[in-house]
Design a protein around this motif. Structure first.
Motif, short mmCIF file in Angstrom:
data_model
loop_
_atom_site.label_atom_id
_atom_site.label_comp_id
_atom_site.label_asym_id
_atom_site.label_seq_id
_atom_site.Cartn_x
_atom_site.Cartn_y
_atom_site.Cartn_z
N ASP A 134 -5.60 -6.53 -3.78
CA ASP A 134 -5.79 -5.47 -2.84
C ASP A 134 -4.82 -4.35 -3.33
O ASP A 134 -4.55 -3.18 -2.83
N LEU A 135 -3.52 -4.77 -4.24
CA LEU A 135 -2.52 -3.85 -4.61
C LEU A 135 -2.61 -3.74 -5.74
O LEU A 135 -3.06 -4.64 -6.67
N ASN A 149 2.02 1.62 -3.54
CA ASN A 149 1.04 2.35 -4.30
C ASN A 149 0.81 3.99 -4.11
O ASN A 149 0.61 4.56 -4.79
N GLU A 150 0.56 4.14 -2.71
CA GLU A 150 0.50 5.58 -2.28
C GLU A 150 1.59 6.67 -2.83
O GLU A 150 1.12 7.70 -3.17
N ARG A 208 0.83 -1.33 0.01
CA ARG A 208 -0.01 0.08 -0.06
C ARG A 208 0.99 1.28 0.06
O ARG A 208 0.46 2.07 -0.68
#
Ligand SMILES: Nc1ncnc2c1ncn2[C@@H]1O[C@H](COP(=O)(O)OP(=O)(O)O)[C@@H](O)[C@H]1O
Ligand SMILES: Cc1ncsc1CCOP(=O)(O)O
Ligand SMILES: [Mg+2]
Length: 298
Positions: A138-139, A109-110, A106
Motif C-alpha cells: 500500500d505504501l 507518500n503524499e 500515506r
C-alpha cells in the motif's frame, strides 16, 4: 528538509545519478552526508516498537536529527506531514498500530517525506506476514531494512525467523535483496555479518560493523532510523542507504576498538556504540569507497 523531490537536482553527497565511482560503485562522500545531516537537523517521526523506542529516539538525536515518536491516529498524519523522514517499524505492532502505520506512511507518500520500513519479525508468524505485505503493497517505501531472514521471507525464499531473530544460512541473500527491491520498489538493506544494499538492478556489499552489534537488542531498529535520518538529508535513496549503513557500521567498529571507552560486555558495548554514533563526525571523516563492493546478481 531535503526529501526526494527537491528541485535543485544536486543529488546530495556523491551521486548515484552521476558518474559511478570505481567498479560501478556510487561515489558516496560520508563526510558530506554527515554534514548534511548535521546541517539539516531532520525531524524524524518513528512509529516503532515498545522494546527499543528509546534507543531509536537517541540514535536519531545522536546523528544530528530530531526524534519524535507520534503514534496516535489523531495526529500522526500531521506530524509526518511536517517531518523530514518517517520510520515504520512493526516490531510490536497491534491491530490499531497497523492502521496508524498505514496512516503515517500515506502521509509520508503524499508529502514526499522519505519513508523507511523495518518489517521486524516478518516470516515468524502469519500476522506479521500480512502486516508487512500491507506496508510494502500500500505504501511507496524508499528504503526497507531487515535482517537476512526477514528479507528472504519477504520474497518467499526459505527463511527461519525465530521471533525477531534471523536463523540459518543465507547464501543467496544478495539475490533475495535485489528481488525484494524489485517487489517493493525500495532500496533494500539486508543486515547481517555483511550488510547488503540492493536496488532493482544491482547489489552492493558494505563491509563495516562488528560482531558485538549482533549481541545487542535493537541494533536493527537503530539501523532503521539511521537510514531514515540519512534519507532525509541525502537526496538519492541509494546514496543515503550506502552512507547510513556504512556510517552505522563504522560506529560499531570504533566502539569495539574502545575509541569511546572500555566495555566489559554487550551492555557497556551498547553505551560505547551510542557514543560512537554521536561522535563519528568528529572522530573521523573516513573514505567509505573501499568498504563498498558491487556484487554480480542475475
Ligand atoms: N556478526 C556481525 N558482524 C558485523 N556486524 C553485525 C553482525 N551482526 C550484526 N551486525 C550489524 O548489526 C546491525 C543489525 O543487524 P542484525 O543483527 O542483522 O539486525 P536485527 O537486529 O534486526 O536482527 C547491522 O548494522 C549489522 O551490520
Ligand atoms: C525483541 C523484540 N521483540 C519485538 S520488537 C523487538 C526488538 C527487535 O530489535 P532488532 O530488530 O533491532 O533486533
Ligand atoms: Mg530487526
Amino acid at each position: 528538509m531535503s526529501g526526494h523531490d527537491d528541485a535543485d537536482g544536486a543529488g546530495g553527497p556523491g551521486g548515484s545519478d552521476d558518474a559511478p565511482g570505481t567498479g560501478g560503485v556510487p561515489d558516496v562522500a560520508l563526510d558530506e552526508a554527515l554534514a548534511a545531516v548535521a546541517g539539516e537537523q531532520p525531524l524524524i517521526n518513528s512509529v516503532t516498537n515498545d522494546v527499543t523506542v528509546n534507543d531509536v529516539a537517541n540514535v536519531t538525536l545522536y546523528w544530528g536529527g530530531l526524534p519524535v515518536m507520534s503514534d496516535d491516529e489523531r495526529e500522526v498524519g500531521d506530524m509526518v506531514g511536517i517531518a523530514d523522514g518517517c520510520l515504520l517499524n512493526m516490531g510490536t505492532v497491534s491491530e490499531s498500530g497497523e492502521e496508524t502505520m498505514l496512516t503515517a506512511g500515506r502521509a509520508a507518500n503524499e508529502r514526499g517525506v522519505p519513508l523507511v520500513v523495518d518489517p521486524v519479525g516478518v516470516g515468524a508468524t502469519p500476522t506479521r506476514d500480512r502486516v508487512a505485505d500491507r506496508l510494502v503493497t500500500d505504501l511507496d517505501v524508499d528504503v526497507l531494512n531487515g535482517n537476512y531472514g526477514e528479507i528472504s521471507a519477504l520474497v518467499g525464499d526459505d527463511a527461519e525467523v525465530r521471533g525477531v531473530e534471523s536463523v540459518g544460512e543465507y547464501a543467496e541473500i544478495a539475490a533475495a535483496a535485489v528481488e525484494c527491491a524489485r517487489k517493493t520498489g525500495a532500496v533494500v538493506v539486508a543486515s547481517g555479518e555483511t550488510d547488503i544494499v540492493a536496488t532493482e538492478e544491482t547489489a552492493f556489499e558494505v563491509d563495516a560493523g562488528h560482531s558485538m552489534m549482533g549481541g545487542v537488542v535493537g541494533t536493527g531498529c537503530m539501523l532503521g532510523v539511521t537510514l531514515a535520518v540519512f534519507a532525509a538529508a541525502v537526496d538519492d535513496p541509494l546514496d543515503a542507504a550506502l552512507a547510513g549503513t556504512a556510517a552505522y557500521g563504522l560506529a560499531g567498529e570504533l566502539a569495539a576498538e574502545g575509541a569511546f571507552g572500555d566495555y566489559r560486555g554487550p551492555a557497556s558495548y551498547k553505551i560505547a556504540f551510542l557514543d560512537a554514533v554521536a561522535g563519528l563526525a568528529d572522530a573521523s571523516t573516513p573514505d567509505i569507497a573501499d568498504r563498498i563492493d558491487r556484487i554480480e546478481v542475475q
